[in-house]
Scaffold this active site. Structure first.
Site, PDB file in Angstrom:
ATOM      1  N   SER A 203      -2.421   5.498  -0.762  1.00 20.30           N
ATOM      2  CA  SER A 203      -3.430   4.453  -0.532  1.00 20.30           C
ATOM      3  C   SER A 203      -4.458   4.944   0.484  1.00 20.30           C
ATOM      4  O   SER A 203      -4.115   5.645   1.437  1.00 20.30           O
ATOM      5  CB  SER A 203      -2.780   3.192   0.039  1.00 20.30           C
ATOM      6  OG  SER A 203      -1.876   2.656  -0.882  1.00 20.30           O
TER       7      SER A 203
ATOM      8  N   ASN B 299       0.868  -1.171   0.000  1.00 17.82           N
ATOM      9  CA  ASN B 299       0.000   0.000   0.000  1.00 17.82           C
ATOM     10  C   ASN B 299       0.904   1.220   0.000  1.00 17.82           C
ATOM     11  O   ASN B 299       1.407   1.648   1.041  1.00 17.82           O
ATOM     12  CB  ASN B 299      -0.909   0.003   1.230  1.00 17.82           C
ATOM     13  CG  ASN B 299      -1.868  -1.173   1.210  1.00 17.82           C
ATOM     14  OD1 ASN B 299      -2.828  -1.186   0.445  1.00 17.82           O
ATOM     15  ND2 ASN B 299      -1.572  -2.193   2.013  1.00 17.82           N
ATOM     16  N   GLU B 300       1.112   1.748  -1.204  1.00 13.92           N
ATOM     17  CA  GLU B 300       2.068   2.836  -1.372  1.00 13.92           C
ATOM     18  C   GLU B 300       1.452   4.162  -0.918  1.00 13.92           C
ATOM     19  O   GLU B 300       0.241   4.229  -0.637  1.00 13.92           O
ATOM     20  CB  GLU B 300       2.458   2.942  -2.850  1.00 13.92           C
ATOM     21  CG  GLU B 300       3.026   1.660  -3.450  1.00 13.92           C
ATOM     22  CD  GLU B 300       4.471   1.377  -3.046  1.00 13.92           C
ATOM     23  OE1 GLU B 300       4.934   1.899  -2.015  1.00 13.92           O
ATOM     24  OE2 GLU B 300       5.137   0.613  -3.756  1.00 13.92           O
ATOM     25  N   SER B 301       2.276   5.217  -0.895  1.00 11.85           N
ATOM     26  CA  SER B 301       1.773   6.554  -0.554  1.00 11.85           C
ATOM     27  C   SER B 301       0.555   6.841  -1.423  1.00 11.85           C
ATOM     28  O   SER B 301       0.573   6.567  -2.624  1.00 11.85           O
ATOM     29  CB  SER B 301       2.828   7.618  -0.849  1.00 11.85           C
ATOM     30  OG  SER B 301       4.007   7.284  -0.212  1.00 11.85           O
TER      31      SER B 301
ATOM     32  N   THR C 109       9.990   2.010  -4.323  1.00 12.88           N
ATOM     33  CA  THR C 109       9.854   0.599  -3.944  1.00 12.88           C
ATOM     34  C   THR C 109      10.560  -0.283  -4.971  1.00 12.88           C
ATOM     35  O   THR C 109      11.254  -1.244  -4.622  1.00 12.88           O
ATOM     36  CB  THR C 109       8.358   0.223  -3.887  1.00 12.88           C
ATOM     37  OG1 THR C 109       7.716   1.070  -2.935  1.00 12.88           O
ATOM     38  CG2 THR C 109       8.159  -1.230  -3.510  1.00 12.88           C
TER      39      THR C 109
END
Ligand code: F6R
Length: 641
Positions: A169, A165-167, A184
């Site tokens: 999300s 869950n990246e920035s 990532t």
């Protein structure tokens, strides 16, 4: 969770919005987390219930899994009632691929405990795109049907991601296919031999299911995580830092080692948290921090500056500001020297190094074949020019960081040369032919055969030798240690072994140095520097009783990734603009590490650029603090053993 190190009260933790526990090191922390998991498994066993664990991959939980395996093997902990759900998997990904999380989990945990194979769940990287949505809904439904996750283990990405869950999300995001952030992918690229081969997408458990877990334990180790830990723990809850959502979980804990906790307010600026005992170290850190924060030279700090920035008790104890300023100014001034090997015939009572003996034997350890010139090239050159007997020891072959195309180029060179001049060397010829054949058919992430590793090692050896010659060292003072822990052919290295320590002890005993320089860099992304340093520490400890060690000082430089804090520096060696250029040409000898190296890390600059930026920044900090203005500076900390 208990830590012997971390006895902070709630009051001291008041800047923190989620429970945090700090341990001496990741090993002790992992043991404690494993204990909590083992207890939960046993409680569930006694209730005849399954234990539902949410699991992570990556480097952070490796020690935890090793400890769980130990608990199973040595203390009989059974995993028969354990059902696991992994957070994520790259997409697309075959389960038996070297980089699949299925393989990771089997190799590190599942294959070594008595888990029932049907009881582990890992998102399937082999689905077709249109199957994914239904699959994800089903993954969540399965968790729900079991009553939810009892305990979720998390790591944290450099951008604060949890799972993938990246920035950006959402807090109620579901399990889904996601695109991976550039940062990532860059972090993962070391496992995929470069960014081009690194997947762009993954399937991840959504934030919502993570937040619904009854207990969440987030693990973070190393200085590299310290900034994002501070943002997640003390910053606002924001979807830019998904780990900050955990502030709103009622049973989450961040388990940290000392380095990962180092930017938390209670660790970094404890005087802002409670009354402290002002040690010399603390005063230096606080005053230099104050001057940098206010962008003022040290000698311009006023009483008001101290008072308004939470340092009035220091002022009351040791003030006025003028006195404290002078003391810190002088201490910093005394760290600067153009004579890293000591200045002959000079008063050395306030200098970082001894004047005697005027000609020192110096041993520079370089973990990879280019760390010496990148991290302390200016000092290396000065030591040689000032007439010391300088030895350089390359601890590892560094072969893994050479691109296949480079190896192929060199192998073809040898074969073409031999053919042209009719050189009959059947054995050598065979090695190179075999290497060429392997490289031409190599699959992504396949481990190199020994012949290819040998060629890659030779390339780096040649480059290192060329740098050392450029500095002026004769061959007799260039040592290639080829420490065995490194030679796995894979990113994953062996732990430090007896042979590594012995090779290191032998070299130190042979040279009997007055100065040792070592890379004190613990932020290296793949841990080689740490093992290299531990090997030196162990060797030095064992040699301590030898007479020559009484005169041996150990200086630590930082590797390519980070610099010492200005409050830590004990020797700062300035470089003139010409010396900066001289160092740059020394770094250029490492041609295999230029132009898109295999292990770029999260920084896209080339090594010479990083080195120059960093050395310039150190000089700028000194300048801003009111010291003389230099083009660049290399920094060292003395390690007292
Ligand atoms: C892995 C995962 C990721 C990692 C994170 C930190 O399953 O979901 O969120 O936990 O990228 O990785 P390491 O531990 O390698 O620093």
């Amino acid at each position: 969770m208990k830590s012997n190190l971390d006895k902070a009260t709630d009051f001291e933790k008041r800047f923190e919005n989620v429970d945090t526990v700090i341990f001496e090191n990741s090993k002790k922390a992992s043991k404690e987390v494993a204990k909590e998991i083992a207890n939960l498994i046993k409680v569930k066993q006694s209730q005849k219930q399954p234990c539902i664990l949410g699991l992570a991959t990556g480097s952070s939980p490796k020690g935890l899994y090793a400890e769980l395996v130990r608990l199973h093997k040595e203390e009989g902990l059974s995993f028969k009632n354990v059902i696991t759900f992994n957070l994520d998997e790259y997409y697309p990904m075959e389960p038996d691929s070297v980089n699949s999380y299925v393989r990771f989990m089997k190799e590190l945990l599942f294959d070594h405990v008595d888990m029932i194979p049907e009881n582990y769940n890992i998102p399937d990287g082999t689905l077709s795109k249109d199957e994914i949505a239904a699959y994800c809904a089903n993954y969540e439904a399965k968790i729900e049907a079991l009553g939810g996750i009892d305990l979720q283990i998390l790591g944290i990405g450099g951008n604060g991601h949890i799972g993938f869950n990246e920035s950006g999300s959402l807090q109620n995001s579901k399990t889904r296919l996601v695109a991976l952030d550039h940062i990532t992918r860059v972090a993962a690229s070391k496992d995929f031999s470069g960014l081009n081969n690194t997947p762009r997408t993954a399937i991840t458990l959504g934030v919502k299911k993570i937040m619904e877990a009854k207990r969440v334990i987030l693990l973070a180790w190393g200085e590299g995580k310290s900034n994002i830990i501070r943002a997640s723990v003390e910053g606002q809850v924001t979807n830019q830092v998904p780990a900050s959502f955990l502030q709103e979980h009622n049973n989450a804990v961040f388990v940290l080692d000392k380095e990962a906790s180092s930017k938390l307010t209670r660790i970094n600026t404890p005087w802002l948290v409670e009354k402290i005992i002002w040690t010399d170290k603390m005063v230096r850190k606080a005053v230099l921090g104050l001057a940098m924060h206010l962008k003022k030279p040290i000698l311009m700090l006023t009483d008001a500056d101290y008072i308004e920035n939470g340092m009035s008790d220091l002022l009351a104890d040791s003030g006025p500001a003028y006195d404290i300023n002078i003391e810190i100014f002088n201490k910093l001034q005394n760290t600067i020297t153009g004579w890293p090997g000591g200045k002959p015939n000079a008063d050395d009572s306030k200098r970082p190094e001894r004047a005697e003996p005027a000609k020192k034997r110096v041993l520079i350890f370089s973990p990879h074949p280019d760390d010496d010139i990148i991290s302390m090239g200016g000092t290396f050159i000065r030591l040689q020019q000032q007439g010391h007997e300088v030895h350089v020891a390359y601890q590892t072959s560094g072969n893994i960081a050479v691109a296949d195309s480079e190896a192929l180029r060199f192998a073809s060179f040898v074969c073409d040369y031999n053919e042209k001049f009719g050189i009959q060397s059947p054995d050598a010829g065979k090695i190179y032919q075999k290497a060429i054949k392997f490289l031409e058919n190599k699959k992504a992430s396949e481990i190199d055969i020994p012949e290819v590793r040998y060629i890659k090692g030779l390339i780096r050896k040649g480059e290192a030798r060329s740098t050392a010659h450029y500095v002026g060292l004769p061959d007799s003072q260039i040592h290639f240690m080829e420490l065995p822990f490194y030679e796995t052919g894979a990113i994953e290295k062996k732990p430090m072994g007896e042979e590594d320590v012995k090779i290191t002890m032998d070299l130190i005993s042979q040279i009997k140095p007055h100065q040792i320089y070592a890379a004190g860099d613990l932020a290296d992304p793949h841990g080689t520097h740490k093992v290299c340093l531990d090997t030196i520490f162990e060797a030095v400890k064992r040699l301590k009783s030898e007479k020559f060690m009484d005169d041996c000082w150990l200086w630590l430089y930082r590797g390519a990734w980070q610099e010492w804090g200005v409050d830590e520096i004990e020797m700062a060696v300035p470089l003139s603009p010409d010396q900066v250029l001289e160092k740059r040409f020394g770094i250029f000898k490492h041609q295999s590490q230029k132009d898109g190296v295999v292990f770029q890390g999260t920084d896209s600059r080339e090594f010479w650029q990083r080195a120059e930026d960093r050395n310039r920044e150190t000089a700028e900090i000194y300048d801003q603090l009111g010291m003389a203005s230099y083009a660049a500076m290399e920094a060292f900390v003395r390690w007292k053993y």
